[in-house]
Design an enzyme around this catalytic site. Sequence first.
Site, PDB file in Angstrom:
ATOM      1  N   GLY A 128      45.055 -61.272 -43.507  1.00  0.00           N
ATOM      2  CA  GLY A 128      45.017 -62.671 -43.897  1.00  0.00           C
ATOM      3  C   GLY A 128      46.107 -63.483 -43.245  1.00  0.00           C
ATOM      4  CG  ASP A 129      50.377 -64.478 -42.454  1.00  0.00           C
ATOM      5  OD1 ASP A 129      50.350 -65.142 -41.406  1.00  0.00           O
ATOM      6  OD2 ASP A 129      51.168 -64.705 -43.381  1.00  0.00           O
ATOM      7  CG  ASP A 130      51.370 -64.282 -38.113  1.00  0.00           C
ATOM      8  OD1 ASP A 130      50.512 -65.158 -37.913  1.00  0.00           O
ATOM      9  OD2 ASP A 130      52.550 -64.529 -38.446  1.00  0.00           O
TER      10      ASP A 130
END
Length: 256
Positions: A42-44
């Site tokens: 959901g992020d990097d």
Amino acid sequence: MNSHVIIQNITILAPLDSPNTDGIDPDSSDAVCIENCYISTGDDLISIKSGWDEYGVSFGRPSRNITIHKLTGHNINGSGIAIGSEMSGGVSEVHAENLYFFNSSTAIIIKTASGRGGYVRNIYISNVTLSNVETALRFYSNFSEHPDDYYDRKALPVIERITVKDVTGDNIKVAGFLEGIEGASFRNVCLLNVTLKVTSESPWTCSYVQGYSDSVSPEPCKALKKIPEDVSDCYSLSNYLWCLRTQKRNSWLHSW
């Protein structure tokens, strides 16, 4: 804070709807190879860091010699490869190639802010394939969260010698959003052989950046001038990828 690390052949699956779910975060690390990985978060997918504001400056341990080779993945709110925003100790010599990002928010991003200080330099990213990505390349220079009130407000980051080449992309909303900082150095950004099928009527937005371009479609900002034949400002990959050079003598490396 690691040195001489190889991370190979792993799959990371994190909830796409959860924030702060990075895949791999080299932080103040040297000689790191990330190879043949699939990451969904959901992020990097990968976030390279080196300390936050005055603490990163005082600790003074940069992240450098980071190699990313054959990375596939997607994200919802992050990016494929991020540098920063905690980069106050410096980040340099990052070499990434053979990347495929799909169904993602951002492909490549450098995050920083006034008060960070530090530098990001000598970054080489090549052979990138994108599909259904909102923003292909971004400099986000207002990542303004700070750990406390003791940081130096006059400390400006230095971003220089960033080369991105051999990129193709389909269904890209924005080719580039390159936001520098007035009075700071965002220079020698080089885009070479980049072809993106963009859906936005404003494919490029640039402010306070300087660099060069060649064979880029759609046509980039005027700040990225046509590259002259004798330019030496663009960072080039003078040595082959660190992890490939060292695999034959990796008995002294940690393998994850």
